[in-house]
Scaffold this active site. Structure first.
Site, short mmCIF file in Angstrom:
data_model
loop_
_atom_site.label_atom_id
_atom_site.label_comp_id
_atom_site.label_asym_id
_atom_site.label_seq_id
_atom_site.Cartn_x
_atom_site.Cartn_y
_atom_site.Cartn_z
N LYS A 65 -2.17 -1.52 -3.69
CA LYS A 65 -3.03 -0.34 -3.66
C LYS A 65 -2.17 0.91 -3.80
CE LYS A 65 -6.54 1.96 -0.80
NZ LYS A 65 -7.26 1.98 0.49
N LYS A 111 0.86 -1.18 0.00
CA LYS A 111 0.00 0.00 0.00
C LYS A 111 0.90 1.23 0.00
CE LYS A 111 -3.72 2.36 2.50
NZ LYS A 111 -4.63 2.32 3.66
#
Length: 329
Positions: A254, A196
């Protein structure tokens, strides 16, 4: 002398293009993010995410039924926590009758077969909008991981099928896995946000949950000390492999579109499913440009989700899930 092979023969019409198409999008590809709020009869459009909504529990029931009828079988729950319940330690996150816990039960009651994943992070519960406990201007890793583990257990006890830690604290997967095992939740899965990045694409999401870092003295103004530097590639593989070693069942990259090289790297390196989050900023850009008439909404939407799957995304968390399924149906 003519070429023996003409590649255009396989592009001559839609019938042959469909027959040889390598990447096919189906409802089974999608994980649907859902935003939940307190109240009754609430369906609030998120200003920076046109045609996407926050739902109170009664209307969440209706939305879940609609998703299931469309063939969308998995949801990822997020909650918008009232300000008066926020503090520095995420106390409300452990409330067995908290909004997340009630949301899990609501989904399972109305649609028992729906796969329920839950966001495990402190930022919705934090008075400071951070994913961890803050002390002297520093995000504390180990105390945060302890709270996150207890939070994951609380979600499992409420009926979650998978917990999805999105915080990027070090070692939180092994703590979570061990606590779940110790408490008998051996079948509760973990989908780890393994790679992420500290991205500028999260703005509309933070609007949706009122979870942006606050602008205060001695409070970090961003999440760069724990989310990944978007300049880094090899680090993403290291982070992901560590999470798998600690017990993650699914790993996530992400954001999506700007990180498809990372998706492919990780897909090539691991043997567990790879999820990709097509984040709020990616959604908002398409909506805004289409509203201006600058691009074809449906065409760009389909191109992007196909690119994510083509790059190696086994699961696509996307705010476009319903739009895509309506279109391909």
């Amino acid at each position: 002398m003519y070429p023996l092979r003409r590649n255009r023969r396989l592009r001559a019409n839609e019938a042959i293009r469909s027959l040889v198409r390598e990447t096919i999008i189906t409802p089974n590809d999608f994980l649907v993010p859902l935003f939940v709020v307190e109240g009754s009869g609430v369906k609030e459009e998120i200003a920076s995410m046109p045609n996407y909504f926050r739902y109170s529990l009664d209307l969440l029931e209706k939305e879940v039924k609609e998703l299931w009828s469309m063939g969308l079988k998995s949801v990822l729950l997020f909650v918008k926590v009232p300000d008066n319940l926020k503090d520095n330690k995420g106390t409300e996150a452990l409330n067995p009758n908290g909004l997340m816990q009630r949301a899990i039960k609501t989904v399972k009651n109305v649609c028992p077969e729906m796969l329920v994943m839950t966001d495990v992070a402190l930022d919705p519960y934090s008075a400071y909008g951070h994913d961890g406990i803050i002390e002297n201007g520093i995000i504390l890793n180990d105390p945060t991981s302890q709270v996150l583990s207890e939070m994951a257990l609380s979600h499992a006890q409420a009926g979650a099928d998978f917990v999805a830690p999105s915080d990027m604290m070090d070692g939180r997967i092994i703590q979570m896995r061990e606590l779940l095992e110790d408490e008998g939740f051996t079948n509760t899965g973990i989908m780890s946000y393994s790679a992420k990045y500290a991205s500028a694409f999260y703005g509309p999401f933070r609007d949706a949950l009122d979870s942006a870092p606050v602008d205060m003295v001695d409070i970090p103004k961003d999440k760069k000390t724990y989310q990944m530097d978007y300049s880094n590639r090899i680090e993403a593989i290291r982070e992901t492999e560590m999470d798998i070693d600690e017990g993650a069942d699914i790993v996530m990259v992400k954001p999506g579109l700007c990180y498809l090289d990372i998706v492919r790297d990780i897909k090539n390196a691991v043997d567990v499913p790879v999820a990709v989050y097509q984040v709020s900023g990616e959604y908002a850009m398409i909506k805004a440009a289409a509203e201006k008439g600058w691009l074809d909404h449906d065409a760009v939407m389909m191109e992007q989700v196909t690119a994510i799957k083509r790059a190696g995304g086994d699961i696509i968390a996307s705010y476009f899930a319903k739009d895509v399924v309506k279109l391909i149906s």
